[in-house]
Design an enzyme around this catalytic site. Structure first.
Site, PDB file in Angstrom:
ATOM      1  N   ASP A 199      -4.531  21.501 -16.928  1.00 25.16           N
ATOM      2  CA  ASP A 199      -4.408  22.927 -17.278  1.00 25.16           C
ATOM      3  C   ASP A 199      -3.600  23.619 -16.185  1.00 25.16           C
ATOM      4  OD1 ASP A 199      -6.266  21.984 -19.146  1.00 25.16           O
ATOM      5  OD2 ASP A 199      -7.472  23.830 -19.083  1.00 25.16           O
ATOM      6  N   LYS A 258      -5.881  27.026 -26.791  1.00 21.12           N
ATOM      7  CA  LYS A 258      -7.133  27.169 -26.057  1.00 21.12           C
ATOM      8  C   LYS A 258      -7.309  28.592 -25.548  1.00 21.12           C
ATOM      9  CE  LYS A 258      -9.678  25.493 -21.988  1.00 21.12           C
ATOM     10  NZ  LYS A 258      -9.673  24.581 -20.823  1.00 21.12           N
ATOM     11  N   LYS A 270      -2.673  28.067 -23.523  1.00 19.07           N
ATOM     12  CA  LYS A 270      -3.990  28.574 -23.162  1.00 19.07           C
ATOM     13  C   LYS A 270      -3.829  29.996 -22.663  1.00 19.07           C
ATOM     14  CE  LYS A 270      -7.591  27.491 -19.685  1.00 19.07           C
ATOM     15  NZ  LYS A 270      -8.048  26.496 -18.685  1.00 19.07           N
TER      16      LYS A 270
END
Lengths: 304, 481, 290
Positions: A141, A240, A204
């Site tokens: 991430d 996400k 995300k």
């Protein structure tokens, strides 16, 4: 290198966004009423999509081990519950999580690239990523360089993501836009398009360190970017939302949004995740309410 | 890790009907009392989603209308016109509050009687109707401030005839400003959707409004004609089709009756290439499929700049597939039932015409319920300005799509209609918005939005879409000398 | 012996003869002929409406300030030709005093409406406080082509009083002059022609209203009609003929010589209200307080 012949220049123009229109659209998703079997199925899906997260300066190996246990045993009282999709930790904790999860199918996601600010030299970010992968991370991430983005150096942002993706290889890369800093939905959309074209497997919303985080308006905007990319290329990108989703209702409305924009194909943890630390227990309580017919108390749901 | 794709269907989520109170038979509300129709005729109100009868409604004759007008005249002369304006205001405020308290019941009845999705009656129709009373209540004692240039006076007895597409909301649009301005009212709801007006009569009864100030007479076209032709009516307010509007104009020619008409439309919704495209698609959907397209200002003529036409149509079709059509009482229903069998037949006739004209039709692929009057959301592409379906008001979920190249071209095409009710413009450029909004000959222009309504916002048309405004300060004008 | 002047009609900034080729003789109160005047026909109505429609776009979109300048110019030009109008008014039966008063009042009325050109909008418009995140405002816009039947009993002040609020509001006009008192109408057209008024904004026809009005009232490209002190029969038949395209019909029974027979209320009758909505984007928590 001029802007005309960089990979960046191949990104299609991003559409402009009218925020009030987005708010109205999102309000429509929020009027969807999810009842009975649809609710049970939805709640179970939510659990299976959670990236159970601890990202604190005070994280210790024991804290991470405890969280990893919870990830595998959400609520053992009830049979048939899924596990979460992944745990999400700092690179320094990846090895601990790897040890704790052993051969579980739960993935280990590591934040990287000088999370959460991204304010480190490019070389440091690459090392950060490399270290996480070598420690056993399945997913990375990363954060984008918001400073560069605001300075208009979109090229730089693009190249950075592409470079990190190269390091990731087959490991899936989630690109955090930190939408709370980007502020306008037009910026969110542009950053989404840059990330997708630079090779993100997931986009995300947030680090969880900045408010507002995963608002439905922001998630909607990013889902539309994914939709447009799929329509153009046939390639799926995951989504996400992270930060701020702590109730079942909000999580279900996120799923409604995914279903109605992207379709059922995205309704698995391969393509959709929730980044959350406290969502799981609320979902479990709602789930048990459906099972037992009784309203639940937090005292019966473990915190790790 | 779950690898398989999940099929996730929403379970039915029906709004409860257990709390609503409906009588089997409704009489006329005249002079504060429930009065049987003089020739004892009743007709049935049907739930268009199930084709089942909900209640019997009185059919008012000429004599009943006369009784109502007499009651309204007496209430006007003896009570309402001589009451302190601030007292009038209080009654209207009270009606608004009582409506709010019964909002859920009104929403369910509106959906049962008219077929519109409960989401719309709950979130749009009923709140807007309550707000309309609230808004105009406050004007009752400020009328002279509204028009300082002249000495304002009420008109007298207002005869009001409303359509079936927004039954309670249209009743509010008519009654609230009329009362605030000091007039008394004889209102006729549409025959297929009388119930919420009758529930409003119950609310009015409960509010203690002096007898005769509001009279509700139900019935068919002949009842409406009796109102229009009654010699002791000072004002006719009508919302409905342009053809009936013209009949009314003919009927009142040479009389002293003041008229306001809110009629049909074939409104253009214009999408330029720099538009916020996904919001424009939402606006197109909201413009034509809101309330099954039973909206006088529906954005039924879509004009898309040619360079983005394919993308817009593709996105539009995609979006249409995510619309839920079905039981109007289901909270997840986006598209409910067509209001009546007759209207469904009209829409189907136009769909046939569109096919014969050679346009390309696309309809949502969903299943239709076995019973009830339903129509799939439909769009026609490759339509020419000269096609019948691009000129005539269909009043259903049917959209025509045309492309254009330049802004001048689209202004001309948008204005190329006998109607002039509304228009939509989608573009990111401010100066372009103002160019279009000022050149489109329409009473309401939505820029980067569509189908928005508010009690403070004047609504009404140019050309054959009627005259007079409803809503806002301008809406008072229709009820004052 | 006097040569009888032949008055032509005024269409699209030109002074043609009527298409019909007909004229009629106007007589004074003692029955003596004073002028030949065109007996206009349906075809003249058609041409006049066409000219008015053509002029509508440029006139209604012209800046309000500029419209005011042009109306004021009309007043100046009329002032410069007082003598001619007084003579015509007297030919048609006015006393010298009455004629002088009528011309003064006419000039004043034009000046009055010149001033309104860039002001009525602010009084008729509104910003509406809607209960959502939208900026919402209503503005007044000109209705379009207005057919005017001049007050039969007035030669000049009636025409001015009916015409000025219509054109001050950005509309264009087709005016049927008083059949019995037509002289000033065509002389006034000459004033208009020299006042920088764009061609076609005002068109003036002489002849019989009974003959021409049905055509005007039925004309599908006329948006509104304005009758003054008309008979009940004329009002009813006009209202009936107006139904087909839902013309706005204004019928007034004013005494135009009255000083108070003017006002924004005459302008607003030929205005449409347009309401525009636009979303307001709110980002973050910033408010007007900082």
């Amino acid at each position: 290198m001029t802007a005309q012949n960089t990979p960046y220049s191949t990104i299609p123009t991003s559409p402009t966004i009218d925020k009030v229109g987005v708010e109205e659209r999102v309000a429509r998703f929020q009027t969807r009423s999810i009842k009975g079997p649809a609710k049970m199925q939805g709640l179970s899906m939510v659990l299976s999509m959670i990236d159970l997260t601890t990202l604190e300066g005070k994280d210790t190996p024991n804290k991470v081990r405890q969280m990893c246990y919870k990830a595998q045993h959400l609520h053992d009282v009830q049979e048939g519950l899924p596990t979460v999709a992944a745990v999400c930790v700092y690179p320094s904790m990846v090895a601990v999580a790897r040890e704790a999860l052993k051969d579980s199918s739960i993935k280990i996601a590591s934040v990287s690239t000088a999370f959460p600010s991204g304010q480190a030299p490019f070389e440091v970010k690459k090392m950060d990523t490399q270290f996480a992968i070598e420690s056993g991370a399945d997913e990375i991430d990363m954060v984008i360089s918001r400073g560069k983005f605001f300075a208009g150096e979109h090229n730089f942002v693009f190249d950075e993501i592409a470079a990190v993706k190269e390091i990731c290889g087959s490991k899936r890369l989630k690109v955090i836009l930190e939408t709370g800093e980007l502020a306008s939905l037009d910026q969110v959309r542009r950053a989404s398009d840059i990330a997708i074209h630079a090779g993100a497997d997931f986009i995300k919303t947030s680090t969880g360190k900045i408010q507002p985080a995963a608002t439905m308006q922001v998630t909607y905007t990013m889902l539309m970017a994914i939709r447009d990319h799929f329509d153009r290329t046939g390639k799926m990108v995951g989504m996400k939302p992270a930060g701020g989703i702590s109730t079942s209702k909000l999580a279900l409305h996120n799923l409604v949004m995914v279903k109605e924009i992207l379709g059922d194909a995205w309704l698995s943890n391969e393509w959709f995740r929730f980044g959350a630390s406290s969502l799981a227990n609320d979902v479990l309580m709602q789930y048990m309410k459906q099972v037992t017919g009784k309203y639940q108390s937090v005292d019966y749901f473990t915190i790790d | 890790m779950t690898e398989s794709n999940n099929k996730w269907e929403y379970a039915p989520s029906l709004e409860s009907t257990s709390h609503i109170q409906l009588k089997e038979r409704y009489d006329l509300f005249i002079d504060g009392k429930w009065v049987k129709p003089s020739d004892n005729r009743y007709f049935s109100s049907i739930n268009p989603a199930t084709e089942e009868k909900i209640a019997e409604i009185a059919w008012a004759s000429d004599a009943d209308v006369d009784l109502a007008v007499k009651a309204a005249r007496k209430a006007y002369t003896e009570v309402w016109s001589v009451m302190k304006p601030s007292e009038r205001a209080k009654y209207i405020f009270r009606i608004a509050r009582l409506m709010q308290e019964k909002a859920r019941e009104l929403a369910v009845i509106e959906t049962l009687d008219g077929g519109k999705p409960i989401r719309e009656s709950r979130d749009i129709d009923i709140p807007l109707a309550c707000n309309h009373f609230f808004y105009y209540a406050g004007w009752a004692d400020k009328l002279q401030d509204a028009f300082p240039q002249r000495n304002i006076q009420s008109l007298g007895v207002a005869g009001q005839i409303i359509p079936w597409n927004f039954p309670l909301l249209m009743a509010a649009w008519k009654i609230a400003p009329a009362l605030a301005a000091g007039n008394t009212v004889v209102l006729k709801p549409a025959e297929s959707t009388s119930l919420t007006a009758l529930k409003l009569a119950e609310i009015i009864e409960a509010s203690g409004l002096p007898a005769g100030v509001v009279n509700i007479v139900t019935g068919h076209g002949d009842t409406g004609a009796a109102i229009v032709n009654h010699p002791d009516i000072d004002k006719i307010a009508f919302t409905g089709s342009t053809s009936v509007g013209k009949l009314i104009q003919k009927a009142v020619a040479g009389t002293a009756k003041k008229v306001s008409l809110e009629l049909g439309g074939k409104s253009a919704n214009i999408v330029l290439e720099d538009a916020p495209i996904d919001q424009a698609v939402e606006g197109i959907v909201n413009g034509i499929f809101f309330n099954q397209g039973h909206v006088c200002c529906a954005g039924s003529r879509l004009y898309v700049q040619e360079s983005i036409a394919d993308e817009v149509v593709r996105k539009l079709k995609q979006r249409m597939e995510s619309l839920y059509l079905g039981n109007p009482l289901d909270k997840n229903t986006d598209i409910g039932a067509i209001n009546s069998k007759e209207q469904l037949q009209t829409i189907e006739k136009y769909v046939e015409i569109g096919k014969k004209e050679g346009a390309d039709m696309y309809q949502v692929t969903c299943e239709l319920p076995a019973k009830g009057f339903y129509c799939r959301p439909t769009i026609f592409t490759n339509v020419a300005q000269s096609s019948v379906i691009a000129q005539e008001e269909i009043f259903g979920p049917v959209l025509t799509v045309q492309t254009f190249r330049t802004i001048d071209e689209v202004i001309q095409k948008a204005n190329n209609s006998p109607y002039g009710l509304a228009a939509g413009v989608w573009t990111d450029k401010g100066s372009r918005i103002f160019n279009l909004t000022s050149k489109l000959r329409a009473g309401v222009v939505w820029a980067n939005t569509y189908n928005k309504f508010d009690p403070a916002s004047p609504f009404g048309g140019y050309k054959e879409s009627g005259f007079g405004r409803e809503g806002g300060l301008h809406g008072l004008e229709a009820y004052l000398k | 012996m006097n040569i009888l002047k032949t008055y032509k009609i005024y269409i699209g900034g030109q002074f043609p003869r009527t298409e019909s080729g007909r004229t009629y003789v106007v007589k004074n109160s003692s029955g003596d002929p004073i002028a030949n005047v065109c007996q206009s026909s349906k075809k003249d109505i058609r041409n006049a409406v066409q000219a008015a429609r053509k002029a509508f776009g440029t006139w209604s979109e012209r800046s309000a300030f500029n419209r005011g300048q042009i109306l004021y110019r009309m007043a100046e030009m009329l002032d410069g030709r007082k003598a001619q109008f007084i003579e015509e008014l007297m030919q048609q039966g006015s006393s010298a005093d009455a004629a002088a008063q009528e011309i003064e009042r006419s000039i004043d009325r034009i000046v009055y409406y010149a001033g309104w050109c860039d002001k009525y909008q602010q009084l008729l418009s509104a910003v509406n406080p809607v209960n959502s995140s939208h900026f919402n405002f209503s503005v007044s816009e000109s209705t379009g082509v207005v057919g005017i039947v001049a007050d039969e009993a007035s030669s000049l002040i009636g025409i001015i009083s009916q015409l000025m609020p219509v054109i001050a509001g950005g509309n264009t006009a087709v005016l049927i002059a008083s059949e019995s008192l037509p002289l000033c109408s065509i002389s006034f057209a000459e004033v208009l022609e020299t006042s920088d008024l764009p061609a076609g904004v005002v068109n003036i026809l002489t002849g019989s209203a009974d003959e021409m009005l049905p055509t005007l009232a039925e004309h599908m490209d006329v948006n509104a009609l304005f009758l003054s002190n008309a008979s009940k029969e004329m009002v009813k038949s006009t209202q009936l003929a107006a139904v087909d395209n839902l013309k706005r019909v204004l019928v007034l029974n004013e005494d135009w010589t009255d000083e108070s027979a003017q006002g924004i209320r005459f302008i607003s009758c030929f205005q449409e209200i347009k309401t525009t909505w636009h979303p307001i984007e709110q980002i973050g928590g910033a408010t007007s307080t900082y």
